[in-house]
Design an enzyme around this catalytic site. Structure first.
Site, short mmCIF file in Angstrom:
data_model
loop_
_atom_site.label_atom_id
_atom_site.label_comp_id
_atom_site.label_asym_id
_atom_site.label_seq_id
_atom_site.Cartn_x
_atom_site.Cartn_y
_atom_site.Cartn_z
N ARG A 45 0.94 -1.16 -0.09
CA ARG A 45 -0.11 0.08 -0.19
C ARG A 45 0.90 1.30 0.09
O ARG A 45 0.34 2.52 -0.26
CB ARG A 45 -1.08 0.07 1.21
N ASP A 46 2.14 1.07 0.00
CA ASP A 46 2.83 2.49 -0.06
C ASP A 46 4.44 2.08 -0.90
O ASP A 46 5.35 2.70 -0.34
CB ASP A 46 3.30 3.26 1.37
#
Length: 263
Positions: free
Chosen positions: A97-98
């Protein structure tokens, strides 16, 4: 963790929970942590070469950029990071997610390792899960447009972000750069435009001119461009990304022998 940090206890404990379960050559190793009163500390193995972004476009302590990386080394770094993501997706159902160049660290041997799991999500035990519904979090410039619109997080959201990283590695410029002309502010948008118009040469870092085998470039840009498909179903799985990057490296390493045969 600084007391004024926007990252709270949830991210702190998610990082510990995730990295306590994983051991892989291309993921950072968590050595320990401190949770004492207001003190929050995470201790990792030392990554002597810093981040990928440090070597692409960031200034060092002397106010200068680091010497440009060779194309072959950039390919090896790309492959290492891709293998780390593939491990997360296939073995642990984890969506990072990042994913971004500043979250890919380099050890003293230039081995790439994925870091910063504070925003990560783990899918259900059912391997066939399609998405996780969650609030939108991540870094502007790397966000999967479909996830941004629907809040449906998938493995392909990481693939999209990794596509941005691949074009950072090719171009030597950040995901967002408002110093450039407006059409070039977003690297993802500019890369899609250049690929669509057949103007890939406009994306290449000037320091790499003459280094890249045409066959290697075709494979690299092909897989990076597919990663940036606006629809998740149009993007490859990380297994395909790894295989394509490994092929690109072979083509690059065989560049001299290919040139000799064709000359």
């Amino acid at each position: 963790m600084k007391s004024e940090s926007r990252q709270g206890d949830n991210e702190f404990w998610t990082e510990i929970k995730m990295l306590s379960k994983f051991r892989h050559e291309h993921l950072v190793s968590l050595i320990g942590f401190c949770n004492d009163g207001q003190e929050r500390l995470l201790i990792y193995q030392y990554m002597a070469k810093g981040t990928v972004s440090d070597h692409l476009y960031k200034l060092n302590r002397n106010g200068r950029t680091n010497p440009p990386l060779s194309w072959e080394l950039r390919l090896k770094i790309s492959i290492g990071a891709a293998r780390g993501l593939y491990y997360l997706h296939s073995r642990h159902r984890v969506i990072h997610r990042d994913v971004k160049s500043s979250n890919i660290l380099l050890d003293e041997n230039w081995i790439a390792k994925i870091s910063d799991f504070g925003l990560s999500k783990m899918g259900p035990a059912n391997d066939s899960f399609s998405h996780i519904s969650t609030n939108v979090k991540g870094t502007f410039g790397y966000l999967d447009p479909e996830y941004f619109l629907t809040r449906k997080l998938t493995r392909k959201s990481d693939v999209y972000a990794f596509g941005v990283v691949l074009f950072e590695i090719l171009s030597g410029r950040p995901a967002i750069d408002i110093r450039l002309e407006e059409e070039q502010h977003s690297l993802a948008g500019w890369a899609r435009h250049c690929v669509r118009e057949g103007k890939v040469d406009r994306l290449i870092d000037h320091s790499l001119m003459g280094q890249i085998s045409p066959a290697c470039l075709k494979v690299f840009v092909g897989i990076a461009g597919r990663c940036l498909h606006t629809q998740p179903h149009g993007r490859p799985a990380m297994a395909d990304v790894v295989m394509s990057l490994e092929l690109a490296l072979v083509l690059q390493q065989n560049k001299d022998s290919i040139e000799l045969r064709t000359s």
